[in-house]
Design an enzyme around this catalytic site. Structure first.
Site, short mmCIF file in Angstrom:
data_model
loop_
_atom_site.label_atom_id
_atom_site.label_comp_id
_atom_site.label_asym_id
_atom_site.label_seq_id
_atom_site.Cartn_x
_atom_site.Cartn_y
_atom_site.Cartn_z
N ALA A 1 29.92 64.66 0.61
CA ALA A 1 30.27 63.15 0.47
C ALA A 1 30.63 63.00 2.48
CB ALA A 1 31.99 63.30 0.30
N ASP B 1 33.90 63.81 -4.69
CA ASP B 1 32.72 62.25 -4.31
C ASP B 1 33.39 61.74 -3.89
OD1 ASP B 1 30.59 64.53 -5.06
OD2 ASP B 1 29.84 63.57 -3.30
N ARG C 1 23.13 55.98 -1.78
CA ARG C 1 23.55 56.37 -3.02
C ARG C 1 24.98 55.73 -2.80
NH1 ARG C 1 23.95 62.87 -2.35
NH2 ARG C 1 24.11 63.12 -5.09
N ARG D 1 23.75 65.88 2.15
CA ARG D 1 24.20 66.07 1.34
C ARG D 1 26.18 66.16 1.47
NH1 ARG D 1 25.35 70.05 1.12
NH2 ARG D 1 26.38 69.20 -1.87
#
Ligand code: MRU
Length: 337
Positions: free
Chosen positions: A55, A243, A98, A53
């Site tokens: 970005a 992100d 995602r 996880r």
């Protein structure tokens, strides 16, 4: 727990095993578990479940993942058109893991753009080199963010951060924590306050872990304690990652970030966003255009408790990110040279 002094790269390609190798971040800080992922469903699951996880780390994982998909497809067809159709389907699949971090889409698009005119074997060789280039560029750009961040921080040594935008969110160094890691290597004494970052606790489990493992003074606070810290003058600057940064500077980052920015403005504490160019999304005009991922209710009421604590019948709202208005951001620490 802090016996793990040096972490391996968060994301890597194992050419021998034809595998994406990641640190399973759901196991941290208790156990350092490495996963070797070879199939597309395994890679999809690892991104969706936040085993990998952050970005930049998601972007590099997707690049390696789509290269591995290309290898698999090439083993079954040498027809360029059939290959390309299946490649695009695999790309769509990984892209649906995602929705918020733009690096995922950026990396997958860049891999597709790298496809040369030649035959399938040549395409696979090119994609292999391109995913490694994306990895290497990530390492270099995080290092530059570290250098630029150190300059922007000046004498600020007491830092608040939210979520994890450190080494574990990239391949090495990270973004928001890169200036801290680099400064620490050079003998600077930082004290980092880590918001625990409900509901998935990336601040407590990951940031506090990687900072204290490197011997950096680290204090964990609950998310609702940032205000008192700032009021007591304990914070010189806030640094967070991103992100996706929209064209107008609005920034999506882990849920809770915008609240910290509002507090920082109130107390006159500089609020910095650290991110590589791959996180700046010129195609998204403002924060209102960013898709915010919503995750399952169990992450709020059940995940960390011996028994579910939320009363039955109570709903849960679990947005994974929020958007900080650009007016609240003092500066962007980027990888520009
Ligand atoms: O849900 P996560 O853990 O992937 O969210 C991560 C963040 O919000 C990070 O701050 C962001 O990706 C920047 S990472 C350098």
């Amino acid at each position: 727990m802090n016996e793990i002094k040096t972490l391996p790269d968060t994301v890597a390609l194992d050419d021998g095993a034809h595998a994406l190798v990641i640190i399973d971040q759901t196991e941290l800080p208790r156990r350092l578990v490495m996963l070797s992922l070879t199939t597309q469903p395994q890679i999809f699951e690892a991104i969706q479940k936040l085993r990998v996880r952050g970005a930049p780390a998601i972007g590099v994982s997707a690049a390696i993942g789509i290269y591995l998909a290309a290898r698999e497809i090439a083993a079954e067809t040498s027809d360029r058109e059939t290959f390309l159709a299946r490649f695009r389907a695999a790309k769509e699949y990984l892209a649906s893991s995602r929705p918020t971090a733009v690096n995922l889409f950026w990396a997958l698009d860049r891999m597709e753009d790298a496809i040369p005119d030649g035959g399938v074997d040549e395409i696979v060789r090119t994609l292999h080199d391109e995913c490694l280039r994306i990895r290497d560029e990530d390492i270099a750009s995080c290092r530059r963010i570290g250098e630029n961040g150190l300059r922007m921080l000046g004498g600020a040594r007491n830092i608040l951060t939210h979520c994890n935008a450190g080494q574990l969110a990239a391949v090495r160094y990270g973004t928001a924590l890169a200036p801290i890691h680099l400064g620490h290597e050079r003998g600077l004494k930082f004290h980092v306050y880590c918001d625990e970052t409900r509901p998935l606790l990336q601040g407590m489990r990951l940031s506090a872990f990687e900072l204290s493992a490197h011997g950096i003074e680290t204090t964990v606070v609950c998310d609702n304690m940032a205000s008192i810290l700032m009021k007591q003058g304990k914070i010189d600057a806030v640094i967070v990652g991103a992100d996706r940064i929209a064209a107008n500077g609005d920034t999506a980052n882990k849920i809770g970030t915008s609240g910290v920015a509002i507090l920082a403005k109130h107390y006159g504490v500089p609020f910095y966003v650290a991110a590589p160019r791959s996180t700046f999304d010129a195609n998204t005009p403002t924060g209102a255009d960013i898709v915010i991922e919503e995750r399952g209710a169990e992450e709020i009421g059940g995940l960390w408790f011996r028994e579910p604590l939320a009363p039955e019948g109570a709903g849960a709202f679990n947005p994974a990110f929020d958007v900080t208005d650009h007016e609240l951001i003092t500066g962007y620490i980027t990888d520009d040279v």
